[in-house]
Motif scaffolding. Structure first.
Motif, mmCIF file in Angstrom:
data_model
loop_
_atom_site.group_PDB
_atom_site.id
_atom_site.type_symbol
_atom_site.label_atom_id
_atom_site.label_comp_id
_atom_site.label_asym_id
_atom_site.label_seq_id
_atom_site.Cartn_x
_atom_site.Cartn_y
_atom_site.Cartn_z
ATOM 1 N N SER A 1 1.227 -17.847 -9.930
ATOM 2 C CA SER A 1 0.904 -17.168 -8.668
ATOM 3 C C SER A 1 1.793 -15.949 -8.451
ATOM 4 O O SER A 1 1.354 -14.948 -7.882
ATOM 5 N N GLN A 2 3.025 -16.010 -8.953
ATOM 6 C CA GLN A 2 3.923 -14.853 -8.838
ATOM 7 C C GLN A 2 3.440 -13.718 -9.741
ATOM 8 O O GLN A 2 3.500 -12.547 -9.355
ATOM 9 N N VAL A 3 2.964 -14.059 -10.938
ATOM 10 C CA VAL A 3 2.408 -13.042 -11.839
ATOM 11 C C VAL A 3 1.167 -12.431 -11.203
ATOM 12 O O VAL A 3 0.980 -11.211 -11.238
ATOM 13 N N ASP A 4 0.324 -13.267 -10.604
ATOM 14 C CA ASP A 4 -0.872 -12.761 -9.922
ATOM 15 C C ASP A 4 -0.495 -11.794 -8.802
ATOM 16 O O ASP A 4 -1.172 -10.775 -8.604
ATOM 17 N N ASN A 5 0.579 -12.102 -8.067
ATOM 18 C CA ASN A 5 1.038 -11.195 -7.009
ATOM 19 C C ASN A 5 1.502 -9.863 -7.591
ATOM 20 O O ASN A 5 1.232 -8.797 -7.019
ATOM 21 N N LEU A 6 2.196 -9.919 -8.723
ATOM 22 C CA LEU A 6 2.635 -8.673 -9.368
ATOM 23 C C LEU A 6 1.431 -7.855 -9.823
ATOM 24 O O LEU A 6 1.414 -6.627 -9.655
ATOM 25 N N ILE A 7 0.428 -8.530 -10.384
ATOM 26 C CA ILE A 7 -0.796 -7.840 -10.814
ATOM 27 C C ILE A 7 -1.453 -7.179 -9.605
ATOM 28 O O ILE A 7 -1.883 -6.016 -9.666
ATOM 29 N N GLN A 8 -1.537 -7.896 -8.523
ATOM 30 C CA GLN A 8 -2.141 -7.331 -7.311
ATOM 31 C C GLN A 8 -1.334 -6.126 -6.826
ATOM 32 O O GLN A 8 -1.902 -5.114 -6.422
ATOM 33 N N ASN A 9 -0.016 -6.220 -6.909
ATOM 34 C CA ASN A 9 0.834 -5.119 -6.454
ATOM 35 C C ASN A 9 0.725 -3.871 -7.335
ATOM 36 O O ASN A 9 1.054 -2.771 -6.896
ATOM 37 N N LEU A 10 0.256 -4.047 -8.580
ATOM 38 C CA LEU A 10 0.025 -2.864 -9.427
ATOM 39 C C LEU A 10 -0.971 -1.911 -8.766
ATOM 40 O O LEU A 10 -0.945 -0.715 -9.010
ATOM 41 N N GLY A 11 -1.851 -2.469 -7.951
ATOM 42 C CA GLY A 11 -2.878 -1.666 -7.286
ATOM 43 C C GLY A 11 -2.436 -1.032 -5.986
ATOM 44 O O GLY A 11 -3.216 -0.322 -5.337
ATOM 45 N N ASP A 12 -1.186 -1.245 -5.605
ATOM 46 C CA ASP A 12 -0.700 -0.675 -4.347
ATOM 47 C C ASP A 12 -0.588 0.843 -4.492
ATOM 48 O O ASP A 12 0.078 1.348 -5.391
ATOM 49 N N ALA A 13 -1.286 1.558 -3.636
ATOM 50 C CA ALA A 13 -1.326 3.019 -3.765
ATOM 51 C C ALA A 13 -1.410 3.689 -2.412
ATOM 52 O O ALA A 13 -1.831 3.091 -1.420
ATOM 53 N N GLU A 14 -0.986 4.927 -2.391
ATOM 54 C CA GLU A 14 -1.179 5.799 -1.238
ATOM 55 C C GLU A 14 -2.274 6.783 -1.615
ATOM 56 O O GLU A 14 -2.283 7.312 -2.727
ATOM 57 N N TYR A 15 -3.180 7.008 -0.698
ATOM 58 C CA TYR A 15 -4.307 7.897 -0.975
ATOM 59 C C TYR A 15 -4.073 9.241 -0.297
ATOM 60 O O TYR A 15 -3.694 9.308 0.865
ATOM 61 N N VAL A 16 -4.303 10.291 -1.061
ATOM 62 C CA VAL A 16 -4.114 11.653 -0.566
ATOM 63 C C VAL A 16 -5.424 12.411 -0.796
ATOM 64 O O VAL A 16 -6.029 12.313 -1.866
ATOM 65 N N GLN A 17 -5.835 13.153 0.218
ATOM 66 C CA GLN A 17 -7.061 13.936 0.088
ATOM 67 C C GLN A 17 -6.741 15.263 -0.592
ATOM 68 O O GLN A 17 -5.854 15.992 -0.178
ATOM 69 N N ARG A 18 -7.423 15.542 -1.670
ATOM 70 C CA ARG A 18 -7.289 16.785 -2.423
ATOM 71 C C ARG A 18 -8.638 17.483 -2.438
ATOM 72 O O ARG A 18 -9.671 16.859 -2.176
ATOM 73 N N PRO A 19 -8.673 18.774 -2.783
ATOM 74 C CA PRO A 19 -9.962 19.487 -2.838
ATOM 75 C C PRO A 19 -10.983 18.804 -3.760
ATOM 76 O O PRO A 19 -12.174 18.814 -3.478
ATOM 77 N N GLN A 20 -10.507 18.198 -4.852
ATOM 78 C CA GLN A 20 -11.420 17.543 -5.784
ATOM 79 C C GLN A 20 -11.782 16.130 -5.341
ATOM 80 O O GLN A 20 -12.573 15.465 -5.990
ATOM 81 N N GLY A 21 -11.197 15.656 -4.270
ATOM 82 C CA GLY A 21 -11.496 14.316 -3.754
ATOM 83 C C GLY A 21 -10.222 13.554 -3.455
ATOM 84 O O GLY A 21 -9.121 14.093 -3.525
ATOM 85 N N GLN A 22 -10.403 12.307 -3.117
ATOM 86 C CA GLN A 22 -9.271 11.462 -2.771
ATOM 87 C C GLN A 22 -8.548 11.017 -4.048
ATOM 88 O O GLN A 22 -9.180 10.588 -5.015
ATOM 89 N N VAL A 23 -7.217 11.116 -4.038
ATOM 90 C CA VAL A 23 -6.402 10.771 -5.198
ATOM 91 C C VAL A 23 -5.451 9.656 -4.801
ATOM 92 O O VAL A 23 -4.852 9.689 -3.724
ATOM 93 N N ALA A 24 -5.311 8.652 -5.688
ATOM 94 C CA ALA A 24 -4.404 7.527 -5.437
ATOM 95 C C ALA A 24 -3.096 7.761 -6.183
ATOM 96 O O ALA A 24 -3.099 8.138 -7.355
ATOM 97 N N TYR A 25 -2.000 7.530 -5.500
ATOM 98 C CA TYR A 25 -0.671 7.601 -6.104
ATOM 99 C C TYR A 25 -0.016 6.239 -5.987
ATOM 100 O O TYR A 25 -0.004 5.650 -4.909
#
Length: 184
Positions: A4-28
């Motif tokens: 379950s801890q590994v699963d939490n780490l896998i889920q956290n890999l997807g943690d991102a901030e989204y920024v709007q750019r001219p070409q579209g939304q970009v995840a960081y």
């Protein structure tokens, strides 16, 4: 570490901030995602099955790209086939980070697929640069150009020897059958 801890780490890999750019939304990737990546890398080969599931899953592109980075940083060859398959992913971020990971692992099975990326006129330049970097890291580019140069030299040397031999034969035949032949 518990599954379950590994699963939490896998889920956290997807943690991102989204920024709007001219070409579209970009995840960081956030700090949380980078920490999860580092912890999965520290687990080594024990994390590979879960990370491969993430890479091959339907999660967001930035999460799958982070999974590719984890696999490259772990450096185990059991991830090579999955990473080669991801060179055809619809998302360029996943393709680029998969190429980079293959370069870190250094397995020559990836060479053909990486070269195909370079030849694809429709491939994004960013992805091509990752593919070229991976080939350089594997050591393919330098060795291949040296080998081609050597074989070209051998080929032309053979052509020159063949032409000289033909010339000598023609001259010998003309001397033997010409007016200066012995006994005439």
């Amino acid at each position: 570490m518990m599954p379950s801890q590994v699963d939490n780490l896998i889920q956290n890999l997807g943690d991102a901030e989204y920024v709007q750019r001219p070409q579209g939304q970009v995840a960081y990737a956030t700090q949380t995602a980078h920490q999860a990546k580092d912890q999965l890398v520290a687990l080594g080969t024990a994390a590979i099955p879960a990370v491969l599931n993430c890479l091959n899953g339907r999660g967001p592109a930035h999460q799958r790209a982070m999974a590719a980075q984890v696999l490259g940083d772990i450096g185990d060859r059991q991830a090579v086939s999955a990473l080669i398959n991801k060179l055809r992913d619809p998302e360029m971020l996943v393709r680029g980070f998969s190429a980079e990971a293959l370069g870190k692992i250094g397995d020559r099975r990836a060479v053909g697929s990486l070269r195909a990326m370079l030849k694809n006129d429709k491939e994004a330049e960013m992805v091509k640069s990752y593919a070229q970097g991976a080939l350089n890291r594997i050591g393919y580019a330098e060795k291949r150009s040296d080998t081609i140069g050597i074989w070209k030299g051998v080929f032309w040397l053979g052509v020159i020897v063949l032409l000289i031999s033909a010339f000598v034969i023609v001259i010998s035949l003309s001397v033997l059958s010409g007016p200066y032949a012995a006994g005439r």
